[in-house]
Design an enzyme around this catalytic site. Sequence first.
Site, PDB file in Angstrom:
ATOM      1  N   GLU A 330      -2.533  14.472 -26.663  1.00  0.00           N
ATOM      2  CA  GLU A 330      -3.050  15.517 -25.775  1.00  0.00           C
ATOM      3  C   GLU A 330      -2.033  15.851 -24.700  1.00  0.00           C
ATOM      4  O   GLU A 330      -1.552  14.958 -24.002  1.00  0.00           O
ATOM      5  CB  GLU A 330      -4.326  15.049 -25.067  1.00  0.00           C
ATOM      6  CG  GLU A 330      -5.502  14.956 -25.983  1.00  0.00           C
ATOM      7  CD  GLU A 330      -6.798  14.610 -25.262  1.00  0.00           C
ATOM      8  OE1 GLU A 330      -6.911  14.841 -24.044  1.00  0.00           O
ATOM      9  OE2 GLU A 330      -7.686  14.076 -25.938  1.00  0.00           O
ATOM     10  N   TYR A 378     -17.409  20.602 -13.963  1.00  0.00           N
ATOM     11  CA  TYR A 378     -16.855  19.539 -14.809  1.00  0.00           C
ATOM     12  C   TYR A 378     -18.032  18.719 -15.356  1.00  0.00           C
ATOM     13  O   TYR A 378     -18.256  17.589 -14.985  1.00  0.00           O
ATOM     14  CB  TYR A 378     -15.912  18.688 -13.949  1.00  0.00           C
ATOM     15  CG  TYR A 378     -15.092  17.623 -14.654  1.00  0.00           C
ATOM     16  CD1 TYR A 378     -15.099  17.476 -16.032  1.00  0.00           C
ATOM     17  CD2 TYR A 378     -14.295  16.771 -13.907  1.00  0.00           C
ATOM     18  CE1 TYR A 378     -14.334  16.498 -16.639  1.00  0.00           C
ATOM     19  CE2 TYR A 378     -13.524  15.791 -14.502  1.00  0.00           C
ATOM     20  CZ  TYR A 378     -13.553  15.654 -15.869  1.00  0.00           C
ATOM     21  OH  TYR A 378     -12.805  14.675 -16.471  1.00  0.00           O
TER      22      TYR A 378
HETATM   23  N1  UDP Z   1      -8.068   8.586 -14.835  1.00  0.00           N
HETATM   24  C1  UDP Z   1      -6.939   7.858 -14.517  1.00  0.00           C
HETATM   25  N2  UDP Z   1      -6.408   7.024 -15.454  1.00  0.00           N
HETATM   26  C2  UDP Z   1      -6.941   6.876 -16.686  1.00  0.00           C
HETATM   27  C3  UDP Z   1      -8.104   7.611 -17.009  1.00  0.00           C
HETATM   28  C4  UDP Z   1      -8.639   8.467 -16.078  1.00  0.00           C
HETATM   29  O1  UDP Z   1      -6.435   7.978 -13.426  1.00  0.00           O
HETATM   30  O2  UDP Z   1      -6.382   6.106 -17.481  1.00  0.00           O
HETATM   31  C5  UDP Z   1      -8.620   9.496 -13.818  1.00  0.00           C
HETATM   32  C6  UDP Z   1      -8.002  10.881 -13.903  1.00  0.00           C
HETATM   33  O3  UDP Z   1      -7.895  11.384 -12.593  1.00  0.00           O
HETATM   34  C7  UDP Z   1      -9.033  11.659 -14.673  1.00  0.00           C
HETATM   35  C8  UDP Z   1     -10.322  11.062 -14.147  1.00  0.00           C
HETATM   36  O4  UDP Z   1     -10.001   9.681 -13.976  1.00  0.00           O
HETATM   37  O5  UDP Z   1      -8.954  13.028 -14.411  1.00  0.00           O
HETATM   38  C9  UDP Z   1     -11.521  11.227 -15.039  1.00  0.00           C
HETATM   39  O6  UDP Z   1     -11.225  10.702 -16.306  1.00  0.00           O
HETATM   40  P1  UDP Z   1     -12.182  10.896 -17.553  1.00  0.00           P
HETATM   41  O7  UDP Z   1     -11.764   9.923 -18.578  1.00  0.00           O
HETATM   42  O8  UDP Z   1     -13.586  10.882 -17.071  1.00  0.00           O
HETATM   43  O9  UDP Z   1     -11.773  12.364 -18.005  1.00  0.00           O
HETATM   44  P2  UDP Z   1     -12.147  13.161 -19.344  1.00  0.00           P
HETATM   45  O10 UDP Z   1     -12.565  12.170 -20.369  1.00  0.00           O
HETATM   46  O11 UDP Z   1     -13.216  14.134 -18.928  1.00  0.00           O
HETATM   47  O12 UDP Z   1     -10.881  13.832 -19.717  1.00  0.00           O
END
Ligand code: UDP
Length: 397
Positions: A330, A378
């Site tokens: 990604e 979100y």
């Molecule tokens: N995040 C991070 N490190 C990681 C995973 C997530 O800092 O390894 C932070 C990052 O700011 C991200 C937020 O946590 O935007 C939310 O992550 P989530 O996995 O909920 O995002 P999604 O699955 O919606 O892409």
Amino acid sequence: MSKYDYLVVGAGLYGAVFAQEAAKHGKSVLVIDRRPNIAGNVYTEDVEKIHVHKYGAHIFHTNDEKVWNYIQKFATFNRFTNSPVANFHGELYSLPFNMYTFNKMWGVVTPEEAAEKIEAQRREAGIKEPKNLEEQAISLVGTDIYEKLIKGYTEKQWGRPCTELPAFIIKRLPVRLTFDNNYFNALYQGIPVGGYTKMVANMLAGASVQSGEDFGTGAASVGTGSIEVHVGVDFFDAEGAPRKDLMELAGKVVYTGAIDAYFGYKLGYLEYRSVRFETELLDKPNFQGNAAVNYTDRETPWTRIIEHKWFEFGKDDEGNDIPKTVISREFSSEWKPGDEPYYPVNDEKNGNLYAEYKKLADAESGVIFGGRLGEYKYYDMDKVIASALDMCEKELG
Ligand code: UDP
């Protein structure tokens, strides 16, 4: 006289819930989608018997009993639990932040030692009331974890410094002083057996998915109501305005696209993050041993790699081991016109602009705006469903 009671623009979760509920209330519903397929961003495509999450990983999780009971009507869920691994320059850490992470980071063994370490780093940073994502992260887990597991990932994902991002984004992640690496604090979690596309098809009552605009054919009956689905139909004309001829087909419209797009961006562009996927079919049974590996350093250009088969334990629908694997890297980028919008950037500036669009939306008679893009939120999947069900109650009684 309109041909249909409702025109639903967008065959994703919000649109599918609305179509299902409206039809149950005896209404006739026409669902259209610009893409050649239903299911919006939860769409799964079958490759070598693997349900590939084509528009990004979706792991259903909720604490909302009503939503969980609702969704069970359309799919059986497996017992998948999300436990991503963080890769920082080849060092692996357990996510979300839990005792395995703290042990690997600092060598601490007990929860007291971990808590002391976090507290010491928080004190040293001198943060009283966190005002942005960086301050929030450091006050939750300390500077070491912020630097290795949060800063690089977040700045890649959002394309903005952590000091300019809202604190709430990082509060999505649990911090636990236990050896529990379940990514979500949710009572219910899983992946629909057979893929999300099948689940959404069930929500659309199994209506045959037709390509193009030959409206009036292939509707599925739901009680006295009906659902008809046409894909490859763009709601917007060449000038980017909602198509009058489509709107006139129905008494009311449920629009689940981007709210600013509906109004031709006339107040300016809301900001979104877009995602590009590089997907590969590999001739090996196991690439990374986990559904999600996050690359949390700043240097690796992708944010994460998804290995789709592990959402279903590496088995096909019959339970056989799958000899190949499909992975998706990604890459996150700033949305520009023509890209797919994925994540609304819910900061103050965009919040104010959205409020102005919301006023226009409220004044737009006969049109309901809903979903992650229609409401510029979100939202997780369960929140989209909850929002759609709330709206159905208001609209349909
Ligand atoms: N995040 C991070 N490190 C990681 C995973 C997530 O800092 O390894 C932070 C990052 O700011 C991200 C937020 O946590 O935007 C939310 O992550 P989530 O996995 O909920 O995002 P999604 O699955 O919606 O892409």
